[in-house]
Write a protein that holds these residues in place. Structure first.
Motif, mmCIF file in Angstrom:
data_model
loop_
_atom_site.group_PDB
_atom_site.id
_atom_site.type_symbol
_atom_site.label_atom_id
_atom_site.label_comp_id
_atom_site.label_asym_id
_atom_site.label_seq_id
_atom_site.Cartn_x
_atom_site.Cartn_y
_atom_site.Cartn_z
ATOM 1 N N VAL A 141 -10.835 1.060 7.996
ATOM 2 C CA VAL A 141 -9.969 1.780 6.981
ATOM 3 C C VAL A 141 -9.802 0.997 5.904
ATOM 4 N N LYS A 142 -9.917 1.535 4.644
ATOM 5 C CA LYS A 142 -9.892 0.809 3.487
ATOM 6 C C LYS A 142 -8.349 1.208 2.653
ATOM 7 N N PHE A 143 -7.840 0.323 2.105
ATOM 8 C CA PHE A 143 -6.869 0.540 0.915
ATOM 9 C C PHE A 143 -7.248 -0.165 -0.268
ATOM 10 N N VAL A 144 -7.110 0.568 -1.398
ATOM 11 C CA VAL A 144 -7.328 -0.223 -2.829
ATOM 12 C C VAL A 144 -6.028 -0.349 -3.344
ATOM 13 N N GLU A 145 -5.757 -1.604 -3.884
ATOM 14 C CA GLU A 145 -4.395 -2.002 -4.397
ATOM 15 C C GLU A 145 -4.073 -1.153 -5.868
ATOM 16 N N SER A 146 -5.166 -0.801 -6.339
ATOM 17 C CA SER A 146 -5.190 -0.246 -7.936
ATOM 18 C C SER A 146 -5.209 1.358 -7.549
ATOM 19 N N ILE A 148 0.611 -0.978 0.141
ATOM 20 C CA ILE A 148 0.134 0.145 0.161
ATOM 21 C C ILE A 148 1.054 1.042 0.047
ATOM 22 N N THR A 149 0.361 2.305 -0.692
ATOM 23 C CA THR A 149 1.084 3.497 -0.575
ATOM 24 C C THR A 149 0.348 4.679 0.100
ATOM 25 N N VAL A 150 1.184 5.577 0.937
ATOM 26 C CA VAL A 150 0.702 6.550 1.384
ATOM 27 C C VAL A 150 1.885 7.654 1.281
ATOM 28 N N TYR A 151 1.384 8.807 0.721
ATOM 29 C CA TYR A 151 2.481 9.782 0.318
ATOM 30 C C TYR A 151 3.733 9.173 -0.560
ATOM 31 N N PRO A 205 -5.517 -6.828 -10.026
ATOM 32 C CA PRO A 205 -4.772 -6.044 -9.204
ATOM 33 C C PRO A 205 -5.420 -5.174 -8.650
ATOM 34 N N SER A 206 -6.593 -5.214 -8.031
ATOM 35 C CA SER A 206 -7.649 -4.341 -7.609
ATOM 36 C C SER A 206 -8.166 -5.022 -6.208
ATOM 37 N N ARG A 207 -7.306 -5.654 -5.426
ATOM 38 C CA ARG A 207 -7.688 -5.890 -4.081
ATOM 39 C C ARG A 207 -8.132 -4.786 -3.290
ATOM 40 N N THR A 208 -8.859 -5.137 -2.254
ATOM 41 C CA THR A 208 -8.950 -4.078 -1.291
ATOM 42 C C THR A 208 -8.456 -4.549 0.194
ATOM 43 N N LEU A 209 -7.977 -4.053 0.784
ATOM 44 C CA LEU A 209 -7.512 -4.278 2.365
ATOM 45 C C LEU A 209 -8.480 -3.354 3.306
#
Length: 276
Positions: free
Chosen positions: A207-212, A116-119, A183-187
């Motif tokens: 809290v949701k993160f999406v791979e794509s 996952i990416t943040v900033y 490549p569109s999984r959700t965590l």
């Protein structure tokens, strides 16, 4: 006249009976009974399975004690119509009060199947705290919220930074699950907590993160007892770098059924409402 003795010899016929020996083999069936060793709070049900009598709505407080309407949950072995349960399906438990006991100011390590990416931080190794913070770099067990940016964390997502607590014998805890396919999984992480010292003040959010879609994080709030009056909500890139502070100790800033979408590309956090 002399008597003459006549001996009459009668033939003795012996009939020999033939005895037949029959061999009988008896097979004894052996039944093996397996007894499970259930570790408290799990006990063995008639089915042979171990059930958690603190949390199982079908075995609440005792085996086969089914909670009925209007009760919708089992917590601490008692049926309840008001105490919430975990919303997330097919989850992995990081920590559950009804299994692992209480937790305060804890940090848990989680390795993800995708990054996952943040900033500017991309990683598949994160740390999750019981105080409502998910760290992508350096982390701490800091419980006293402050305005952003903060030296307590590096790159971090803060859905509800506050002095939160997991109470024993309950569904309270931290859970996560993966949905969809690459490549569109959700965590999705789900927090279900109370405030330290106040076991009936519930805080439950995802809290949701999406791979794509890197750099976009979504917070979904189901319950927030103090509506944001004592918490920090936002995202930060580093101790002294970029950050988005949605709120800091603002009463009414977090409401039930609220969705907050934070985009670190645009530098915005936008509020909406759960639909569907």
């Amino acid at each position: 006249m002399a008597l003459v003795g006549i001996a009459i010899v009668l033939p003795l016929v012996l009939t020999q009976q033939s005895l037949t020996k029959t061999s009988i083999t008896t097979t004894t069936a052996t039944t093996t009974t397996t007894t499970l060793s259930c570790v408290s709070p799990y006990v063995q049900a008639p089915s042979g399975n171990c059930v958690n009598i603190l949390l199982d709505i079908s075995n609440c407080g005792a085996v086969s004690n089914l909670c009925s309407a209007p009760d919708t949950s089992c917590s601490a072995g008692t049926c309840s119509a008001t105490i919430p349960v975990v919303t997330l399906a097919n989850y992995t438990s990081i920590w559950t009060g009804g299994v692992n006991g209480p937790a305060d100011d804890e940090i848990f390590n989680v390795t993800l199947p995708f990054s996952i990416t943040v900033y500017n931080t991309t990683t598949n190794y994160i740390q999750v705290t019981t105080n409502g913070v998910i760290c992508l770099s350096s982390c701490s067990d800091a419980w006293q919220e402050s305005s952003l940016s903060t030296t307590s964390f590096g790159t971090a997502v803060l859905p509800y930074w506050d002095d939160l607590y997991i109470y024993a014998k309950t569904w309270q805890g931290i859970y996560y699950a993966f949905q969809g396919t690459a490549p569109s999984r959700t965590l999705v992480f789900e927090y279900y907590m109370s405030h330290y010292g106040f076991p009936t003040e519930y805080y439950r959010f995802q809290v949701k993160f999406v791979e794509s879609t890197p750099n976009i994080i979504q917070f979904i709030y189901f319950e927030a007892y103090d509506t944001g009056a004592s918490c920090t909500v936002g995202v930060q890139g580093s101790y002294t770098g970029q950050y988005i502070q949605y709120s800091f100790n603002v009463n009414g800033s977090i409401t039930q059924s609220m969705v907050l979408t934070c985009d670190t590309n645009a530098g915005t956090c936008t509020a909406s409402t759960i639909t569907g």
